[in-house]
Motif scaffolding. Structure first.
Motif, mmCIF file in Angstrom:
data_model
loop_
_atom_site.group_PDB
_atom_site.id
_atom_site.type_symbol
_atom_site.label_atom_id
_atom_site.label_comp_id
_atom_site.label_asym_id
_atom_site.label_seq_id
_atom_site.Cartn_x
_atom_site.Cartn_y
_atom_site.Cartn_z
ATOM 1 N N PRO A 41 11.325 2.410 -9.086
ATOM 2 C CA PRO A 41 10.953 2.524 -10.504
ATOM 3 C C PRO A 41 9.443 2.459 -10.730
ATOM 4 N N ALA A 42 8.884 3.547 -11.206
ATOM 5 C CA ALA A 42 7.435 3.639 -11.375
ATOM 6 C C ALA A 42 6.917 2.698 -12.444
ATOM 7 N N ASP A 43 7.788 2.260 -13.355
ATOM 8 C CA ASP A 43 7.317 1.399 -14.428
ATOM 9 C C ASP A 43 7.117 -0.040 -13.964
ATOM 10 N N GLN A 44 7.472 -0.352 -12.727
ATOM 11 C CA GLN A 44 7.332 -1.720 -12.243
ATOM 12 C C GLN A 44 6.196 -1.885 -11.242
ATOM 13 N N ILE A 45 5.573 -0.804 -10.839
ATOM 14 C CA ILE A 45 4.499 -0.908 -9.857
ATOM 15 C C ILE A 45 3.492 0.209 -10.072
ATOM 16 N N ASP A 46 2.218 -0.157 -9.944
ATOM 17 C CA ASP A 46 1.139 0.820 -10.002
ATOM 18 C C ASP A 46 0.753 1.153 -8.562
ATOM 19 N N LEU A 47 1.324 2.227 -8.035
ATOM 20 C CA LEU A 47 1.130 2.572 -6.627
ATOM 21 C C LEU A 47 -0.337 2.843 -6.298
ATOM 22 N N ALA A 48 -1.024 3.555 -7.181
ATOM 23 C CA ALA A 48 -2.419 3.906 -6.910
ATOM 24 C C ALA A 48 -3.296 2.660 -6.890
ATOM 25 N N ARG A 49 -3.082 1.768 -7.867
ATOM 26 C CA ARG A 49 -3.875 0.530 -7.881
ATOM 27 C C ARG A 49 -3.577 -0.303 -6.640
ATOM 28 N N GLY A 50 -2.302 -0.393 -6.275
ATOM 29 C CA GLY A 50 -1.948 -1.150 -5.085
ATOM 30 C C GLY A 50 -2.620 -0.609 -3.842
ATOM 31 N N SER A 51 -2.673 0.706 -3.718
ATOM 32 C CA SER A 51 -3.315 1.313 -2.552
ATOM 33 C C SER A 51 -4.812 1.038 -2.535
ATOM 34 N N ARG A 52 -5.461 1.172 -3.687
ATOM 35 C CA ARG A 52 -6.906 0.908 -3.756
ATOM 36 C C ARG A 52 -7.210 -0.532 -3.370
ATOM 37 N N GLN A 53 -6.490 -1.448 -3.965
ATOM 38 C CA GLN A 53 -6.764 -2.860 -3.713
ATOM 39 C C GLN A 53 -6.424 -3.239 -2.272
ATOM 40 N N ALA A 54 -5.370 -2.647 -1.734
ATOM 41 C CA ALA A 54 -4.994 -2.957 -0.351
ATOM 42 C C ALA A 54 -6.090 -2.553 0.619
ATOM 43 N N LEU A 55 -6.654 -1.360 0.448
ATOM 44 C CA LEU A 55 -7.708 -0.913 1.347
ATOM 45 C C LEU A 55 -8.962 -1.774 1.168
ATOM 46 N N ALA A 56 -9.278 -2.106 -0.070
ATOM 47 C CA ALA A 56 -10.447 -2.952 -0.312
ATOM 48 C C ALA A 56 -10.263 -4.327 0.321
ATOM 49 N N ALA A 57 -9.070 -4.901 0.196
ATOM 50 C CA ALA A 57 -8.806 -6.215 0.786
ATOM 51 C C ALA A 57 -8.852 -6.149 2.310
ATOM 52 N N SER A 58 -8.324 -5.071 2.883
ATOM 53 C CA SER A 58 -8.335 -4.931 4.336
ATOM 54 C C SER A 58 -9.755 -4.824 4.878
ATOM 55 N N LEU A 59 -10.611 -4.071 4.197
ATOM 56 C CA LEU A 59 -11.997 -3.939 4.664
ATOM 57 C C LEU A 59 -12.765 -5.238 4.467
ATOM 58 N N PHE A 60 -12.445 -5.989 3.427
ATOM 59 C CA PHE A 60 -13.021 -7.327 3.263
ATOM 60 C C PHE A 60 -12.614 -8.194 4.449
ATOM 61 N N LEU A 61 -11.319 -8.209 4.760
ATOM 62 C CA LEU A 61 -10.794 -9.030 5.847
ATOM 63 C C LEU A 61 -11.444 -8.661 7.185
ATOM 64 N N LEU A 62 -11.581 -7.364 7.454
ATOM 65 C CA LEU A 62 -12.116 -6.927 8.738
ATOM 66 C C LEU A 62 -13.603 -7.245 8.888
ATOM 67 N N GLY A 63 -14.259 -7.584 7.799
ATOM 68 C CA GLY A 63 -15.653 -7.988 7.875
ATOM 69 C C GLY A 63 -15.860 -9.469 8.110
ATOM 70 N N LEU A 64 -14.778 -10.237 8.133
ATOM 71 C CA LEU A 64 -14.884 -11.690 8.269
ATOM 72 C C LEU A 64 -15.007 -12.115 9.727
ATOM 73 N N PRO A 65 -15.631 -13.265 9.985
ATOM 74 C CA PRO A 65 -15.582 -13.841 11.327
ATOM 75 C C PRO A 65 -14.179 -14.367 11.612
ATOM 76 N N GLY A 66 -13.777 -14.316 12.879
ATOM 77 C CA GLY A 66 -12.430 -14.725 13.251
ATOM 78 C C GLY A 66 -11.606 -13.525 13.651
ATOM 79 N N SER A 67 -10.336 -13.754 13.948
ATOM 80 C CA SER A 67 -9.456 -12.674 14.370
ATOM 81 C C SER A 67 -8.716 -12.092 13.177
#
Length: 559
Positions: free
Chosen positions: A369-395
């Protein structure tokens, strides 16, 4: 610059191979859903070998394999029949050795899942326990209790299984056995020396075959202290879980087990590594699993539980780097795995306010159901969070398919589901329709049978929209999620240095910026308005628009 965050006194990853894990990128493979080499609908060990070049091209340092052992699949392979073999549907020990060799040839370490809290009810030790009867040494290897009532017809306590339903199962002679999880997963009695010997043998068996480390499933659950009169479920729920004395979870005594394991790890050169899956009450409790005398590292699930929110991310990073300094470990960063809804989907839903337990069944409706999730926003935020994570010290721990930007699959028919949490009616506020939605086999090609997973289809059906996320489709698109991950991992190998960061002022509460010791900077705009960089600042990863970091975007700047 303000607010330096440093894991003080911690050695930095360098030429010493024994420290490879401290800042490694580890890629989790769920073998049954990764790649199917023989066309039977199940992913297998040869499928991993066949994709060794893909993994090397992605740029990961290690592969962690979820269980591949013989299993009835009552819980996706976490019900283990034999800890020192390969499920014949997934291959042979020779296939496993070939896979290890192929990955090692490409500079990729191998981590395997160890499941020490419970076995399958088909394990030879449990079959022996049932056959031997009450009071036998064989039964003492598991947790058996006499039932209540005149003939033991009632369970010893009213405890509930994590997967729903009762946690005690009768065996027909007045006794019952305890299972935290599915009925088919009886809990071991870790007060029994035979159990210790079984797992010391197992750790050496896989280490001798070239395995570099172990992920410890339910690491906080092994030690138990059950009184003669068992508490009720309500009394259990009310007990303190922060003092190390809870009868079932996160007991201080569990660390005696891991000190014993550490002696085995250190028999090898370089020492084998381990990471604990320990869902515990406080950061201080988690730190106990990450000491050099114990497992050495423990999963930090804090970012996984957070909203896409600058304040939450900054607090979590600062806190976890401080924990790393206290234990001499390095932090582990993770956003998705085989047990939780993919983070592209989580971010497309309403904020959880930091609680995984209150999202409800709407969690798993990605692609439905498209009315329960914003797929585009989720994708944008997921990639941004992943690149933030990959820039951190640690594994950094990545889950298969996240590099493709995959969403959760929500519209799986009941007859195609496999997760016991679905069939046993576990708490819908936590599990909803279960975990099958993140375990759907990967799409390798945009066309063809099962999108290239295997010739005979997939053991969990894939939705049509997987075609847009297939590896060959994304491979041809320079701006795809896959190619962005590849560039990020290549840059991370070049830039990753030290185990510290320093926060920089941005003038905005919804923008985080930090700098690493070599000048490498990561800027994440968590907000909805662009964030302007200084004139002349040009990212080496990520794109600016009119000199500004777009909303819900991360960029990297070279020092």
């Amino acid at each position: 610059m303000t607010d330096a965050v440093l894991a003080a006194g911690v050695p930095v990853l360098g030429s010493d191979d024994a420290a490879w894990w401290r800042q490694a990128v580890v890629y989790q493979v769920y073998p049954r859903s990764f790649a199917d080499s023989n066309g039977d609908g199940l992913g297998d060990i040869r499928g991993v070998t066949d994709k060794a070049d893909y993994l090397a091209g992605l740029g990961v340092d290690a592969v962690w394999l979820s269980p591949f052992y013989p299993s009835a699949l009552a819980d996706g392979g976490y019900d283990v029949d034999d800890y020192r073999n390969v499920d014949p549907r997934l291959g042979t020990l020779d296939d496993f050795d070939d896979m290890v060799a192929a990955l090692h040839e490409r500079g990729i370490k191998v981590i395997v899942d160890i499941v020490p809290n419970h076995s399958s009810d088909r394990h030879e030790m449990f079959r022996a326990a049932l056959a031997a009867g009450k009071g036998s040494p064989e039964r003492d290897r598991y947790i058996f209790r006499d039932g209540l009532g005149e003939n033991g017809e009632l369970p010893p306590a009213d405890w509930a299984s994590i997967f729903g339903g009762p946690a005690w199962e009768p065996v027909g002679d007045g006794q019952w056995y305890f299972h935290h999880f599915a009925t088919e997963q009886p809990d071991f009695n870790w007060d029994n020396p035979d159990v210790h010997a079984e797992f010391l043998h197992t750790l050496r068996f896989w280490s001798d075959r070239g395995v570099d480390g172990f992920r410890i499933d339910v690491a906080h659950g092994l030690s138990k202290d059950l009184p003669a009169v068992l508490p009720s479920q309500a009394e259990l729920d009310a007990m303190d879980t922060t003092d190390g004395q809870h009868p079932l979870w996160d007991r201080d005594a569990v660390h005696e087990i891991y000190r014993e394991w550490r002696q085995v790890f250190d028999e090898y050169d370089p020492p084998r590594i381990a990471v604990a899956e320990a869902w515990v009450a406080t950061p201080e409790r988690r730190a106990k699993y990450a000491t050099p005398e114990g497992l050495g590292q423990a999963f930090n699930f804090d970012l996984l539980e957070a909203d896409f929110d600058a304040a939450q991310f900054r607090h979590i990073v600062t806190d976890n780097l401080a924990q790393s300094a206290a234990t001499g470990s390095s932090s582990t960063w993770v956003l998705s795995n085989h047990d939780v809804v993919r983070h592209a989907t989580r971010y497309g839903l309403a904020p959880r306010r930091g609680s995984l337990a209150k999202q409800g069944s709407a969690w798993i409706l990605a692609g439905a159901p498209a009315d329960q999730i914003d797929l585009a926003r989720g994708s944008r935020q997921a990639l941004a969070a992943s690149l933030f994570l990959l820039g951190l010290p640690g594994s950094a721990y990545l889950y298969q398919g996240e590099e493709l930007g995959l969403h959760e699959v929500g519209d799986i028919k009941a007859e195609d589901r496999q997760d016991p949490a679905f069939f046993r009616g576990a708490d819908p506020e936590r599990d909803g329709l279960g975990r099958d939605g993140c375990r759907v086999p990967l799409p390798w090609t945009g066309t063809g049978s099962s999108f290239g997973f295997g010739a005979a289809g997939a053991h969990i059906p894939q939705p049509d929209w997987f075609a847009d996320y297939a590896v060959d489709v994304e491979d041809a698109d320079p701006a795809s999620s896959l190619n962005t991950y590849r560039r990020a991992l290549a840059l991370r190998h070049e830039l990753q240095t030290g185990e510290s960061l320093e926060w920089m002022e941005t003038g905005r509460d919804d923008v985080l910026r930090f700098v690493r010791p070599n000048g490498w900077q990561v800027v994440t705009n968590f907000g909805t308005e662009p964030f302007a960089l200084a004139e002349g600042e040009a990212p080496v990863l990520g794109e600016l628009v009119d000199g500004a970091v777009p909303a819900e975007t991360t960029v990297w700047l070279r020092g």
